[in-house]
Motif scaffolding. Structure first.
Motif, PDB file in Angstrom:
ATOM      1  N   LEU A  99       0.726  -1.408  -0.163  1.00  0.00           N
ATOM      2  CA  LEU A  99      -0.108  -0.003  -0.060  1.00  0.00           C
ATOM      3  C   LEU A  99       0.807   1.190   0.037  1.00  0.00           C
ATOM      4  O   LEU A  99       1.621   1.499   0.731  1.00  0.00           O
ATOM      5  N   PHE A 100       0.665   2.090  -0.888  1.00  0.00           N
ATOM      6  CA  PHE A 100       1.585   3.343  -1.281  1.00  0.00           C
ATOM      7  C   PHE A 100       0.746   4.418  -0.974  1.00  0.00           C
ATOM      8  O   PHE A 100      -0.498   4.435  -1.321  1.00  0.00           O
ATOM      9  N   ILE A 101       1.143   5.516  -0.376  1.00  0.00           N
ATOM     10  CA  ILE A 101       0.489   6.660   0.053  1.00  0.00           C
ATOM     11  C   ILE A 101       1.201   7.846  -0.523  1.00  0.00           C
ATOM     12  O   ILE A 101       2.401   8.005  -0.101  1.00  0.00           O
ATOM     13  N   SER A 102       0.621   8.650  -1.437  1.00  0.00           N
ATOM     14  CA  SER A 102       1.190   9.680  -1.884  1.00  0.00           C
ATOM     15  C   SER A 102       0.264  10.971  -2.186  1.00  0.00           C
ATOM     16  O   SER A 102      -0.799  10.588  -2.947  1.00  0.00           O
ATOM     17  N   GLN A 103       0.489  12.054  -2.019  1.00  0.00           N
ATOM     18  CA  GLN A 103      -0.482  13.248  -2.186  1.00  0.00           C
ATOM     19  C   GLN A 103      -0.149  13.320  -3.779  1.00  0.00           C
ATOM     20  O   GLN A 103      -1.024  13.299  -4.778  1.00  0.00           O
ATOM     21  N   SER A 104       1.168  13.465  -4.175  1.00  0.00           N
ATOM     22  CA  SER A 104       1.371  13.858  -5.739  1.00  0.00           C
ATOM     23  C   SER A 104       1.188  12.590  -6.614  1.00  0.00           C
ATOM     24  O   SER A 104       0.982  12.721  -7.744  1.00  0.00           O
ATOM     25  N   GLY A 105       1.357  11.571  -6.255  1.00  0.00           N
ATOM     26  CA  GLY A 105       1.588  10.114  -7.090  1.00  0.00           C
ATOM     27  C   GLY A 105       2.749  10.157  -7.876  1.00  0.00           C
ATOM     28  O   GLY A 105       2.814   9.460  -8.878  1.00  0.00           O
ATOM     29  N   GLU A 106       3.740  11.056  -7.456  1.00  0.00           N
ATOM     30  CA  GLU A 106       4.749  11.108  -8.277  1.00  0.00           C
ATOM     31  C   GLU A 106       6.277  11.023  -7.685  1.00  0.00           C
ATOM     32  O   GLU A 106       7.465  11.027  -8.109  1.00  0.00           O
ATOM     33  N   THR A 107       6.190  10.926  -6.337  1.00  0.00           N
ATOM     34  CA  THR A 107       7.483  10.955  -5.484  1.00  0.00           C
ATOM     35  C   THR A 107       8.233   9.717  -5.944  1.00  0.00           C
ATOM     36  O   THR A 107       7.657   8.717  -6.011  1.00  0.00           O
ATOM     37  N   ALA A 108       9.583  10.007  -6.454  1.00  0.00           N
ATOM     38  CA  ALA A 108      10.299   9.034  -7.088  1.00  0.00           C
ATOM     39  C   ALA A 108      10.621   7.831  -5.929  1.00  0.00           C
ATOM     40  O   ALA A 108      10.563   6.463  -6.516  1.00  0.00           O
ATOM     41  N   ASP A 109      10.962   7.942  -4.859  1.00  0.00           N
ATOM     42  CA  ASP A 109      11.050   6.868  -3.885  1.00  0.00           C
ATOM     43  C   ASP A 109       9.940   5.851  -3.769  1.00  0.00           C
ATOM     44  O   ASP A 109      10.184   5.053  -3.765  1.00  0.00           O
ATOM     45  N   THR A 110       8.848   6.559  -3.722  1.00  0.00           N
ATOM     46  CA  THR A 110       7.644   5.660  -3.317  1.00  0.00           C
ATOM     47  C   THR A 110       7.178   4.907  -4.860  1.00  0.00           C
ATOM     48  O   THR A 110       6.934   3.799  -4.656  1.00  0.00           O
ATOM     49  N   LEU A 111       7.398   5.635  -5.841  1.00  0.00           N
ATOM     50  CA  LEU A 111       7.132   4.927  -7.114  1.00  0.00           C
ATOM     51  C   LEU A 111       8.129   3.923  -7.478  1.00  0.00           C
ATOM     52  O   LEU A 111       7.570   2.747  -7.805  1.00  0.00           O
ATOM     53  N   ALA A 112       9.240   4.027  -7.085  1.00  0.00           N
ATOM     54  CA  ALA A 112      10.335   2.735  -7.357  1.00  0.00           C
ATOM     55  C   ALA A 112       9.995   1.812  -6.188  1.00  0.00           C
ATOM     56  O   ALA A 112      10.153   0.729  -6.815  1.00  0.00           O
ATOM     57  N   ALA A 113       9.529   2.015  -4.919  1.00  0.00           N
ATOM     58  CA  ALA A 113       9.156   0.917  -4.192  1.00  0.00           C
ATOM     59  C   ALA A 113       7.865   0.290  -4.619  1.00  0.00           C
ATOM     60  O   ALA A 113       7.636  -0.960  -4.616  1.00  0.00           O
ATOM     61  N   LEU A 114       6.959   0.931  -5.195  1.00  0.00           N
ATOM     62  CA  LEU A 114       5.814   0.588  -5.672  1.00  0.00           C
ATOM     63  C   LEU A 114       6.095  -0.681  -7.053  1.00  0.00           C
ATOM     64  O   LEU A 114       5.605  -1.757  -6.971  1.00  0.00           O
ATOM     65  N   ARG A 115       7.112  -0.237  -7.738  1.00  0.00           N
ATOM     66  CA  ARG A 115       7.560  -1.001  -8.589  1.00  0.00           C
ATOM     67  C   ARG A 115       8.226  -2.465  -8.445  1.00  0.00           C
ATOM     68  O   ARG A 115       8.124  -3.394  -8.946  1.00  0.00           O
ATOM     69  N   HIS A 116       8.935  -2.104  -7.367  1.00  0.00           N
ATOM     70  CA  HIS A 116       9.625  -3.281  -6.738  1.00  0.00           C
ATOM     71  C   HIS A 116       8.517  -4.244  -5.911  1.00  0.00           C
ATOM     72  O   HIS A 116       8.756  -5.523  -6.195  1.00  0.00           O
ATOM     73  N   ALA A 117       7.697  -3.775  -5.540  1.00  0.00           N
ATOM     74  CA  ALA A 117       6.665  -4.681  -4.758  1.00  0.00           C
ATOM     75  C   ALA A 117       5.946  -5.244  -5.849  1.00  0.00           C
ATOM     76  O   ALA A 117       5.724  -6.482  -5.690  1.00  0.00           O
ATOM     77  N   ARG A 118       5.664  -4.620  -7.020  1.00  0.00           N
ATOM     78  CA  ARG A 118       4.791  -5.302  -8.144  1.00  0.00           C
ATOM     79  C   ARG A 118       5.790  -6.628  -8.600  1.00  0.00           C
ATOM     80  O   ARG A 118       5.182  -7.744  -8.549  1.00  0.00           O
ATOM     81  N   SER A 119       6.975  -6.279  -8.969  1.00  0.00           N
ATOM     82  CA  SER A 119       7.955  -7.173  -9.372  1.00  0.00           C
ATOM     83  C   SER A 119       8.191  -8.399  -8.402  1.00  0.00           C
ATOM     84  O   SER A 119       8.411  -9.505  -8.914  1.00  0.00           O
ATOM     85  N   GLU A 120       7.795  -8.262  -7.043  1.00  0.00           N
ATOM     86  CA  GLU A 120       7.660  -9.378  -5.844  1.00  0.00           C
ATOM     87  C   GLU A 120       6.280 -10.031  -5.827  1.00  0.00           C
ATOM     88  O   GLU A 120       6.181 -10.726  -4.719  1.00  0.00           O
ATOM     89  N   GLY A 121       5.415  -9.635  -6.816  1.00  0.00           N
ATOM     90  CA  GLY A 121       4.088 -10.438  -6.807  1.00  0.00           C
ATOM     91  C   GLY A 121       3.172  -9.781  -5.971  1.00  0.00           C
ATOM     92  O   GLY A 121       2.228 -10.438  -5.599  1.00  0.00           O
ATOM     93  N   GLN A 122       3.388  -8.551  -5.313  1.00  0.00           N
ATOM     94  CA  GLN A 122       2.486  -8.000  -4.449  1.00  0.00           C
ATOM     95  C   GLN A 122       1.357  -7.219  -4.992  1.00  0.00           C
ATOM     96  O   GLN A 122       1.422  -6.831  -6.212  1.00  0.00           O
ATOM     97  N   LYS A 123       0.165  -7.406  -4.680  1.00  0.00           N
ATOM     98  CA  LYS A 123      -1.304  -6.812  -5.198  1.00  0.00           C
ATOM     99  C   LYS A 123      -0.575  -5.035  -4.894  1.00  0.00           C
ATOM    100  O   LYS A 123      -0.195  -4.881  -3.502  1.00  0.00           O
ATOM    101  N   ILE A 124      -1.098  -4.236  -5.704  1.00  0.00           N
ATOM    102  CA  ILE A 124      -0.712  -2.740  -5.291  1.00  0.00           C
ATOM    103  C   ILE A 124      -1.804  -2.004  -4.853  1.00  0.00           C
ATOM    104  O   ILE A 124      -2.744  -1.778  -6.026  1.00  0.00           O
TER     105      ILE A 124
END
Ligand code: F6R
Length: 364
Positions: A99-124
Motif C-alpha cells: 500500500l503506497f500513500i502519496s499526495q502527488s503520486g509522483e514521489t520518486a522513492d515511493t514510485l520505485a518502491a511500488l514497482r519493486h513490490a509489483r515485481s515481487e508479486g504483491q497486489k498494489i
C-alpha cells in the motif's frame, strides 16, 4: 487563488471539513451504514499481510494506518519509508498487499518502491490525491483522496484525507476478515461521519492557537509527544514545525521520553503533548508529568475532560472537541498544523514555499 486567506497553507487547512467529507463519500455509505471501496469487487479477504510505504507526511498517515489495520483487521503490517524499503530486502510473501500513500503520486522513492513490490508479486494499492498521476495509473486498487489541488508545500488537507481513506480501508479490511460485524460497522460509519464537524470544531480554536505562537516562535527546540495512533501526529507536528518555521523539533512516543530525550528538558524547550481522552490518556499524562517535574513547559492538546483532568500545571492548553479515539488522529492534525502555521507567520518565514523544499520530490 488564496481566497480571503493570507497563505495557501491556511486556506488548505480551512478546506479540511469539506474535503474530508468529500473524500469520505467514496468510502462510507451513510444511509446503508456501511463502509465501501471505490472498487467494490476487489477481494480483501485473502490479504495476509500489508506493506505500507510512503515518504514524509504521507508516511505518518501510513503509520497511523498500521495501528488501525492491526487493531481492527488483525492483519500484520510492515511500515517503511520509501527510500529504505527496497534496500532492506523486505520479505514479501504471496497474498501480500503493498500500500503506497502519496499526495502527488509522483514521489520518486515511493514510485520505485511500488514497482519493486509489483515485481515481487504483491497486489498494489495506492492512496493518492492526483488522479492522473503515475502511481494512480499503476495501481491495482486505486484509493483516491479528494482533497483537491494542494499548493502549499507543507501537506495539510492531503494528510487528513489520507487518514479518512485509511480508516475506512481498515474497516473494509476488518469486514473482509470477518472481524467487523454489522453493529460495529455502523459505529465506524457513525464515527467517521462525525469527522468533518469535529474538524470544524477544532478550527474554531485557531485564535487561541495563534495567541500562543509567539511563545513557541522564540524557542530553539520543541518536542512533541503522543501515544498509540496519536504518536505519528507527534512526528507530523514536529515535521510541520521544522519545515515551515525552521525551528528544530522532534516527535517522540510519550513513553520513550525517559529513555533519553528527557535529558533535553528545561524551561526553554516547549513540549507539545497530544493526548485525547481515551484508553491511552492516563499513560500519556503520566509521561507529561515527568516532563513537568523537570521544569518542562507543556502545551497540552486535549478535549475539555482531558484538560480538566490534567491541564492545571501546563503553560498552555488547546481544547479540542471530544471525539471517538478512531477519529482523534484526523481531528488533532488541525491544531498541529495551525500551530506550525502561526509560528511560521510569527517568525516571518515563507510559509507556502519553505527554503530547500519542493512540492513534489521526483528524484531519489
Ligand atoms: C511535508 C510534506 C512532505 C511530503 C512527502 C511525500 O509537509 O509535504 O513530507 O509528504 O514529500 O510527498 P507525496 O505525498 O506527494 O508522495
Amino acid at each position: 487563488d488564496k481566497g480571503n486567506h493570507r497563505h495557501f497553507m491556511l486556506k488548505e487547512i480551512y478546506e479540511q471539513p469539506i474535503v474530508v467529507a468529500q473524500t469520505l463519500k467514496s468510502y462510507v455509505r451513510r444511509l446503508e451504514e456501511q463502509v465501501s471501496l471505490p472498487i467494490p469487487d476487489f477481494d480483501l479477504g485473502t490479504i495476509r499481510r500489508v506493506s505500507i510505504v510512503a515518504c514524509g507526511t504521507s508516511f505518518y498517515a501510513g503509520m497511523v494506518a498500521k495501528y488501525w489495520f492491526e487493531q481492527f483487521a488483525r492483519v500484520p503490517v510492515d511500515l517503511d519509508v520509501a527510500s529504505e524499503f527496497r534496500y532492506r530486502a523486505p520479505v514479501m510473501e504471496e497474498g501480500g498487499l503493498a500500500l503506497f500513500i502519496s499526495q502527488s503520486g509522483e514521489t520518486a522513492d515511493t514510485l520505485a518502491a511500488l514497482r519493486h513490490a509489483r515485481s515481487e508479486g504483491q497486489k498494489i494499492a495506492v492512496v493518492v490525491n492526483v488522479p492522473t498521476s503515475t502511481m494512480a495509473r499503476e495501481a491495482d486498487l486505486l484509493l483516491p483522496t479528494h482533497a483537491g489541488p494542494e499548493i502549499g508545500v507543507a501537506s495539510t488537507k492531503a494528510f487528513t484525507c489520507q487518514l479518512a481513506v485509511l480508516a475506512a480501508f481498515a474497516a473494509n479490511l476488518a469486514r473482509a476478515k470477518g472481524r467487523l460485524d454489522a453493529k460495529a460497522e455502523k459505529e465506524v460509519v457513525r464515527h467517521l461521519s462525525e469527522a468533518p464537524a469535529a474538524i470544524n470544531g477544532a478550527l474554531a480554536y485557531d485564535e487561541s492557537i495563534e495567541a500562543m505562537a509567539s511563545v513557541i516562535a522564540g524557542a530553539r527546540d520543541v518536542l512533541y509527544l503522543g501515544r498509540g495512533p496519536d504518536y505519528p501526529l507527534a512526528l507530523e507536528g514536529a515535521l510541520k514545525l521544522k519545515e515551515i518555521s525552521y525551528i528544530h523539533a522532534e516527535g517522540y512516543a510519550a513513553g520513550e521520553m525517559k529513555h533519553g530525550p528527557i535529558a533535553l528538558i528545561d524551561e526553554n524547550v516547549p513540549v507539545i503533548v497530544i493526548a485525547p481522552s481515551g484508553p491511552l490518556f492516563d499513560k500519556t499524562v503520566s509521561n507529561m508529568q515527568e516532563v513537568q517535574a523537570r521544569g518542562g513547559k507543556v502545551v497540552l492538546i486535549s478535549d475539555y475532560d482531558g484538560i480538566q483532568a490534567a491541564g492545571e500545571n501546563c503553560m498552555a492548553t488547546i481544547t479540542m472537541p471530544k471525539v471517538h479515539p478512531l477519529i482523534a488522529p484526523i481531528v488533532y492534525a488541525i491544531p498541529v498544523q495551525l500551530l506550525a502555521y502561526h509560528v511560521a507567520v510569527a517568525k516571518g518565514t515563507d510559509v507556502d514555499q519553505p527554503r530547500n523544499l519542493a512540492k513534489s520530490v521526483t528524484v531519489e
